[in-house]
Design a protein around this motif. Structure first.
Motif, PDB file in Angstrom:
ATOM      1  N   MET A   1      21.383  13.635  59.157  1.00 20.84           N
ATOM      2  CA  MET A   1      21.118  12.465  60.165  1.00 20.84           C
ATOM      3  C   MET A   1      22.374  12.507  61.198  1.00 20.84           C
ATOM      4  O   MET A   1      23.382  12.049  61.190  1.00 20.84           O
ATOM      5  N   ASN A   2      21.967  13.799  62.007  1.00 25.70           N
ATOM      6  CA  ASN A   2      23.261  14.180  62.856  1.00 25.70           C
ATOM      7  C   ASN A   2      22.631  14.360  64.526  1.00 25.70           C
ATOM      8  O   ASN A   2      23.162  15.167  64.952  1.00 25.70           O
ATOM      9  N   LYS A   3      21.913  13.349  64.778  1.00 23.38           N
ATOM     10  CA  LYS A   3      21.330  13.309  66.071  1.00 23.38           C
ATOM     11  C   LYS A   3      22.132  12.641  67.001  1.00 23.38           C
ATOM     12  O   LYS A   3      22.498  11.373  66.728  1.00 23.38           O
ATOM     13  N   ILE A   4      22.428  13.296  68.313  1.00 18.33           N
ATOM     14  CA  ILE A   4      22.973  12.149  69.152  1.00 18.33           C
ATOM     15  C   ILE A   4      21.987  11.523  69.902  1.00 18.33           C
ATOM     16  O   ILE A   4      21.005  12.146  70.289  1.00 18.33           O
ATOM     17  N   ILE A   5      21.963  10.066  70.096  1.00 22.71           N
ATOM     18  CA  ILE A   5      20.714   9.196  70.586  1.00 22.71           C
ATOM     19  C   ILE A   5      20.876   9.249  72.059  1.00 22.71           C
ATOM     20  O   ILE A   5      20.090   9.043  72.751  1.00 22.71           O
ATOM     21  N   ASP A   6      22.267   8.831  72.445  1.00 23.95           N
ATOM     22  CA  ASP A   6      22.433   8.428  74.012  1.00 23.95           C
ATOM     23  C   ASP A   6      23.960   8.379  74.250  1.00 23.95           C
ATOM     24  O   ASP A   6      24.668   8.229  73.521  1.00 23.95           O
ATOM     25  N   LEU A   7      24.132   8.717  75.589  1.00 21.50           N
ATOM     26  CA  LEU A   7      25.387   8.798  76.155  1.00 21.50           C
ATOM     27  C   LEU A   7      25.453   8.217  77.501  1.00 21.50           C
ATOM     28  O   LEU A   7      24.789   8.608  78.308  1.00 21.50           O
ATOM     29  N   ASP A   8      26.072   7.132  77.739  1.00 22.89           N
ATOM     30  CA  ASP A   8      26.051   6.728  79.163  1.00 22.89           C
ATOM     31  C   ASP A   8      27.504   6.850  79.664  1.00 22.89           C
ATOM     32  O   ASP A   8      28.580   6.343  79.302  1.00 22.89           O
ATOM     33  N   ASP A   9      27.427   7.960  80.776  1.00 19.38           N
ATOM     34  CA  ASP A   9      28.583   8.536  81.066  1.00 19.38           C
ATOM     35  C   ASP A   9      29.573   7.625  81.776  1.00 19.38           C
ATOM     36  O   ASP A   9      30.645   8.049  82.171  1.00 19.38           O
ATOM     37  N   LEU A  10      29.067   6.584  82.366  1.00 21.60           N
ATOM     38  CA  LEU A  10      29.834   5.795  83.102  1.00 21.60           C
ATOM     39  C   LEU A  10      30.499   4.662  82.447  1.00 21.60           C
ATOM     40  O   LEU A  10      31.598   4.455  82.516  1.00 21.60           O
ATOM     41  N   SER A  11      29.719   3.991  81.337  1.00 22.08           N
ATOM     42  CA  SER A  11      30.420   3.116  80.522  1.00 22.08           C
ATOM     43  C   SER A  11      30.900   3.729  79.376  1.00 22.08           C
ATOM     44  O   SER A  11      32.038   3.149  78.942  1.00 22.08           O
ATOM     45  N   GLY A  12      30.803   5.112  79.183  1.00 19.70           N
ATOM     46  CA  GLY A  12      31.357   5.855  78.041  1.00 19.70           C
ATOM     47  C   GLY A  12      30.764   5.354  76.696  1.00 19.70           C
ATOM     48  O   GLY A  12      31.356   5.770  75.542  1.00 19.70           O
ATOM     49  N   ALA A  13      29.568   4.758  76.566  1.00 22.65           N
ATOM     50  CA  ALA A  13      29.068   4.184  75.448  1.00 22.65           C
ATOM     51  C   ALA A  13      28.220   5.519  74.955  1.00 22.65           C
ATOM     52  O   ALA A  13      27.234   5.985  75.324  1.00 22.65           O
ATOM     53  N   LEU A  14      28.575   5.891  73.486  1.00 26.39           N
ATOM     54  CA  LEU A  14      27.966   6.993  72.897  1.00 26.39           C
ATOM     55  C   LEU A  14      27.252   6.476  71.593  1.00 26.39           C
ATOM     56  O   LEU A  14      27.818   5.402  70.933  1.00 26.39           O
ATOM     57  N   VAL A  15      25.966   6.611  71.578  1.00 22.75           N
ATOM     58  CA  VAL A  15      25.269   6.141  70.318  1.00 22.75           C
ATOM     59  C   VAL A  15      24.528   7.298  69.586  1.00 22.75           C
ATOM     60  O   VAL A  15      24.014   8.386  69.998  1.00 22.75           O
ATOM     61  N   CYS A  16      24.853   7.629  68.340  1.00 23.40           N
ATOM     62  CA  CYS A  16      24.594   8.459  67.584  1.00 23.40           C
ATOM     63  C   CYS A  16      24.330   8.305  65.997  1.00 23.40           C
ATOM     64  O   CYS A  16      24.632   7.119  65.688  1.00 23.40           O
ATOM     65  N   GLU A  17      23.613   9.044  65.233  1.00 22.56           N
ATOM     66  CA  GLU A  17      23.520   8.841  63.844  1.00 22.56           C
ATOM     67  C   GLU A  17      24.837   9.126  62.984  1.00 22.56           C
ATOM     68  O   GLU A  17      25.468   9.906  63.635  1.00 22.56           O
ATOM     69  N   ALA A  18      24.700   8.467  61.756  1.00 24.12           N
ATOM     70  CA  ALA A  18      25.929   8.588  61.068  1.00 24.12           C
ATOM     71  C   ALA A  18      26.613   9.828  60.665  1.00 24.12           C
ATOM     72  O   ALA A  18      27.628  10.161  60.524  1.00 24.12           O
ATOM     73  N   GLY A  19      25.602  10.920  60.611  1.00 21.99           N
ATOM     74  CA  GLY A  19      26.012  12.122  60.083  1.00 21.99           C
ATOM     75  C   GLY A  19      26.475  13.221  61.256  1.00 21.99           C
ATOM     76  O   GLY A  19      26.716  14.417  60.717  1.00 21.99           O
ATOM     77  N   CYS A  20      26.861  12.729  62.322  1.00 16.22           N
ATOM     78  CA  CYS A  20      27.097  13.784  63.263  1.00 16.22           C
ATOM     79  C   CYS A  20      28.769  13.994  62.882  1.00 16.22           C
ATOM     80  O   CYS A  20      29.389  13.021  62.722  1.00 16.22           O
ATOM     81  N   VAL A  21      29.055  15.337  63.124  1.00 16.05           N
ATOM     82  CA  VAL A  21      30.337  15.708  62.740  1.00 16.05           C
ATOM     83  C   VAL A  21      31.279  15.309  63.919  1.00 16.05           C
ATOM     84  O   VAL A  21      30.986  15.553  65.021  1.00 16.05           O
ATOM     85  N   LEU A  22      32.660  14.483  63.656  1.00 16.88           N
ATOM     86  CA  LEU A  22      33.255  14.098  64.754  1.00 16.88           C
ATOM     87  C   LEU A  22      33.643  15.280  65.720  1.00 16.88           C
ATOM     88  O   LEU A  22      33.557  14.827  67.113  1.00 16.88           O
ATOM     89  N   GLU A  23      33.939  16.437  65.405  1.00 15.72           N
ATOM     90  CA  GLU A  23      34.331  17.573  66.392  1.00 15.72           C
ATOM     91  C   GLU A  23      33.244  17.733  67.199  1.00 15.72           C
ATOM     92  O   GLU A  23      33.370  17.999  68.314  1.00 15.72           O
ATOM     93  N   ASN A  24      32.027  17.778  66.582  1.00 18.44           N
ATOM     94  CA  ASN A  24      30.746  18.151  67.489  1.00 18.44           C
ATOM     95  C   ASN A  24      30.577  16.929  68.694  1.00 18.44           C
ATOM     96  O   ASN A  24      30.094  17.263  69.703  1.00 18.44           O
ATOM     97  N   LEU A  25      30.779  15.834  68.086  1.00 14.77           N
ATOM     98  CA  LEU A  25      30.865  14.800  68.988  1.00 14.77           C
ATOM     99  C   LEU A  25      31.831  14.734  70.203  1.00 14.77           C
ATOM    100  O   LEU A  25      31.343  14.786  71.503  1.00 14.77           O
ATOM    101  N   ASP A  26      33.080  15.185  69.768  1.00 16.00           N
ATOM    102  CA  ASP A  26      34.008  15.325  70.587  1.00 16.00           C
ATOM    103  C   ASP A  26      33.522  16.647  71.725  1.00 16.00           C
ATOM    104  O   ASP A  26      33.928  16.426  72.890  1.00 16.00           O
ATOM    105  N   ASN A  27      33.109  17.594  71.125  1.00 18.76           N
ATOM    106  CA  ASN A  27      32.629  18.749  71.907  1.00 18.76           C
ATOM    107  C   ASN A  27      31.558  18.161  73.272  1.00 18.76           C
ATOM    108  O   ASN A  27      31.648  18.231  74.393  1.00 18.76           O
ATOM    109  N   TYR A  28      30.730  17.311  72.611  1.00 18.54           N
ATOM    110  CA  TYR A  28      29.663  16.906  73.565  1.00 18.54           C
ATOM    111  C   TYR A  28      29.967  15.965  74.559  1.00 18.54           C
ATOM    112  O   TYR A  28      29.758  16.270  75.685  1.00 18.54           O
ATOM    113  N   VAL A  29      30.977  15.172  74.227  1.00 19.04           N
ATOM    114  CA  VAL A  29      31.302  14.183  75.139  1.00 19.04           C
ATOM    115  C   VAL A  29      32.526  14.713  76.211  1.00 19.04           C
ATOM    116  O   VAL A  29      32.458  14.381  77.164  1.00 19.04           O
ATOM    117  N   ARG A  30      33.171  15.753  75.659  1.00 16.76           N
ATOM    118  CA  ARG A  30      34.111  16.510  76.852  1.00 16.76           C
ATOM    119  C   ARG A  30      33.292  17.024  77.700  1.00 16.76           C
ATOM    120  O   ARG A  30      33.810  17.191  78.909  1.00 16.76           O
TER     121      ARG A  30
END
Lengths: 507, 507
Positions: B139-168
């Motif tokens: 369960m590792n899908k990124i669902i949404d990112l609002d880059d103005l508000s900074g709100a990231l929505v994702c599934e529970a199994g996303c690896v923290l570093e992968n998320l960090d790379n994605y939002v960076r």
């Protein structure tokens, strides 16, 4: 109503210029909430003289108010929308007294209404029928401040502004700030998860509150009063009491993390052409001001115009369709000034800012903040105001204002919007000569339906209180409501804590 | 055990230099937790072939693991302290699948153990007996990112570093960072209220998490997956799932607020004479670096020395009794550099800093962070390590290290302390040639008694998990434990969610 008027005026402004408002406020009492909203009393016990005797035995004679004139201010909310019928106000001085009172009330099935500064906007802090008011005004001691970690521990009845003054003298600030700071209690702030003006920078109370002591309906004291930043020992119980509006337990003590007092504060107030540019300016401020950005507020023309006229407050710049207030909190005057100047220069050149003023003089900053903070009260002068406090994703943040203007036509004096752009939180006010069911029914549930369609929240920071339980389903689905009901049943099986509030009758 | 070793190595370091450690880790399996800690199996159902058939009908054959060699990695925690006896691992790909599985398990009274990246340090993420492992790795899908508000929505199994790379890549960063980032899941972070390295700046997860979707034991999906910063509509249910370690519900989706990516990052690594000076330096950093201070970490001589030697990592400065790592995140390189230079100049003159190095080069910063983040694993090389993670008010922050050194004498190889000064959180490691009950009983409950006397928390960020329920009363009083028990009974009446964890047997 002397007391409540005094606090009312203090709440709105400290400059004593609101004569009109005072005059208005003294004219009439609002209709009884039970009649206005057609509510039926639930099957609670009724207070008897033996109960009053018991309360006097616990608190002494002076801290049990039963004279109608003494009790009246506790029955009316400050926007004069709700009026309860309580016969008694209790003023405990300690957690033990709160516990003793609740244990007794629970056994007698006497309903209670906890009351802090009574500055809520959804009728949550006043009784509906004859609930016994438990006022926290005498529980106002500061218990401890660790100025290295920033942990402040205090009783629930401390006034926010008093706490802010106290910690400022020690190089810290409170992590929240709101218009009602001169009157609201920190226990009420915690119970309602108050947001306010600087959430953008310092985060919300679920993050800032380190610990809570609360009393359950049966008198059990739940001690989660840790002042540690990190404590992962079991369930994070304090959050049950943060934002549940006194329906799961009464908050008696709070521990908060206070950030370092900024050495340099700047305030800019700008005129902007349209809402699209407000959003562009927000994006630019986030990027160019970065870590020093502490508030990004917006108000439309009518918000500022009504406030300026009704409350005789000066608008430091000319008329513009939108106004933006940008505040910075930093540790180095020269750096902050440079960042702000560059931001300003860029955005005046780009045309996002049409005109504006920037100041770091405390008196001038106060004048601008005063204008912003007074919007909430300005609409009350000379009429009634329907107030909505919603969160909407930024791209649709301002959509509802023109929609409502069109819908209401000349039935409204004004429809205006202002709020905390950085938090996606807009306050929409609809002023009318007086409350009518017709306008009410044009607004509700329409506005909540629209907010729901936009994936917003029908109550961003004011809470659900007495006035919104029937609309809560626009923001909470059935499974979440079911869990809320289960929690209420678990923690307050007799339902004595702040009844008629938060939870809808039928889940 | 190939898989778990792979993640183990990845977790510790990405430079592939830990041959010694890999060798050690492949040598032996830990003793069964049930035997090591003398635990009795509770009266749950036992998995039968018909259950496996059912799970296969829901998930398909490939996502139900039952081969012993496939299941083994899920039975062992990464510090090789705990070993469970699960016979089956389920790998759902959606919330609906999690719901279906749980509903079935609840009806059959089959206990389950949710597992994210399995990087926990208190045995919370591995089974004790034959609990069915529910792994969130798919369960590792990124669902949404609002880059103005900074709100990231994702599934529970996303690896923290992968998320960090994605939002960076989109101008944002994750609000948390920890040594295990390359392996840990965001759902596990939420469930354990993970703290980490930059809590000082970006706050804790109760503040950063905007919304949660979770599944209760009976399969009910609780949808609190809002991505709004402010939402005061009823009880703040998401907090029930943040930090309750999978015992009240399984987190399936998370919405978080991501701060703006800092344009300028600096790192200083300093030698300090004694702990008193570490505290003085912290006070100075808070004042002089103000809003750009993003981390203030300390490590004693043995922490750095053991890490440097065992893991062959270079220490960029000479030997000192204490080391301090100061990181800044800012939006303006020149300003940040000036602040840092002034801080450094002042504190080298004052003598608080004996020597040090400051860098903004990513590779050099990585070397220093690597040294700091590897301390947690370094003690494991060539022996066993007793690990404690406690919060202690700052003035007594380091007290326990010398106390333990004296108490253990030559029974310990090393006792060292390091941690997040800014959060009052110290990690104390005691290295020994191998686990013995004698040393264990000299440490526990002694260390928890001492923490309790100092008004600290016996688990600052690691949680209670399997290993600490019997000590939880040092940090939670009877009334709080009673409420925890009531909540567990309410939300998971059959007790199938992560049993033997968090709650003590007798409350």
């Amino acid at each position: 109503m002397i007391k409540s008027l005094a606090s009312f005026v203090k709440l709105v402004n400290k400059n004593n210029v609101f004569l009109e408002q005072v005059r208005y406020a003294s004219q009439a009492l609002p209709q009884l909430s039970s009649e206005k909203y057609n509510i039926h009393r639930k099957d609670f016990g009724r207070i008897e003289s033996s109960d009053v005797d018991y309360f006097r035995s616990v608190l002494g004679p002076d801290r049990v108010l039963t004279e109608e004139s003494d009790v009246l201010p506790y029955n009316v909310d400050w926007i004069k929308n709700c009026r309860g019928q309580s016969k008694a106000v209790l003023k405990p001085k300690s957690t033990e007294e709160v516990s003793t009172i609740l244990k007794y009330c629970n056994e007698r099935k006497l309903a209670v209404c906890p009351q802090g500064g009574n500055t809520g906007l959804v009728g949550g802090s006043v009784p509906v029928f004859d609930e016994i008011v438990i006022s926290f005004s005498l529980m106002n001691k500061i218990i401890d401040l660790d100025d290295l970690s920033g942990a402040l521990v205090c009783e629930a009845g401390c006034v926010l502004e008093n706490l802010d003054n106290y910690v400022r003298e020690r190089g810290l600030i409170m992590p929240l700030d709101l218009g009602a700071k001169g009157t609201c209690h920190i226990g009420g702030n915690a119970s309602t998860n108050a947001g306010g003006l600087r959430l953008l920078r310092y985060g919300n109370l679920h993050g800032s509150i380190l610990g809570v002591e609360a009393v359950k309906a049966d008198g059990t004291v739940i001690d989660c009063l840790r002042s540690l930043k990190k404590d992962n020992t079991g369930y994070h119980l304090k959050h049950l009491f943060i934002g549940s509006e006194g329906t799961l337990g009464l908050v008696t003590k709070v521990a908060l993390h206070c950030p370092v007092l900024p050495k340099s504060v700047n305030l800019g107030f700008f005129g902007v052409k349209n809402f699209e540019n407000v959003l562009k300016l927000y994006k630019s401020a986030k990027s160019k001001l970065g870590e020093i950005l502490s508030a990004f507020e917006m108000a439309d023309f009518d918000s500022i115009n009504v406030t300026s006229k009704n409350l005789k407050l000066p608008n430091p710049i000319s008329d513009y369709p939108f106004y933006v207030l940008v505040e910075t909190h930093g540790s180095e005057e020269a750096h902050d000034g440079e960042k702000l100047t560059r931001f300003l220069t860029n955005e005046m050149e780009s045309g996002l800012i049409l005109d504006g003023t920037v100041t770091s003089e405390p008196a001038k900053m106060q004048t601008i903040w005063n204008l912003r903070e007074s919007i909430a009260a300005a609409g009350l002068v000379g009429g009634y105001v329907f107030k909505y406090d919603v969160s909407i994703p930024l791209k649709n943040y301002y959509d509802l204002v023109p929609i409502l203007r069109k819908r209401l036509g000349d039935k409204a004096i004004k429809v205006f919007g202002y709020g905390h752009v950085g938090d996606g939180n807009i306050h929409i006010n609809v002023t009318v000569p007086q409350y009518t069911k017709e306008v009410s029914s044009m607004l509700e549930p329409f506005i909540f339906e629209e907010v729901s369609k936009l994936n917003g929240s029908i109550s961003a920071e004011h809470g659900i209180g007495f006035r919104k339980p029937k609309y809560i389903h626009y923001s909470k689905d059935q499974s979440a409501l079911g869990l809320m009901k289960d929690l209420k049943q678990l923690m307050d099986p007799n339902g004595i804590l702040n009844p008629y509030k938060v939870l809808p009758d039928h889940i």
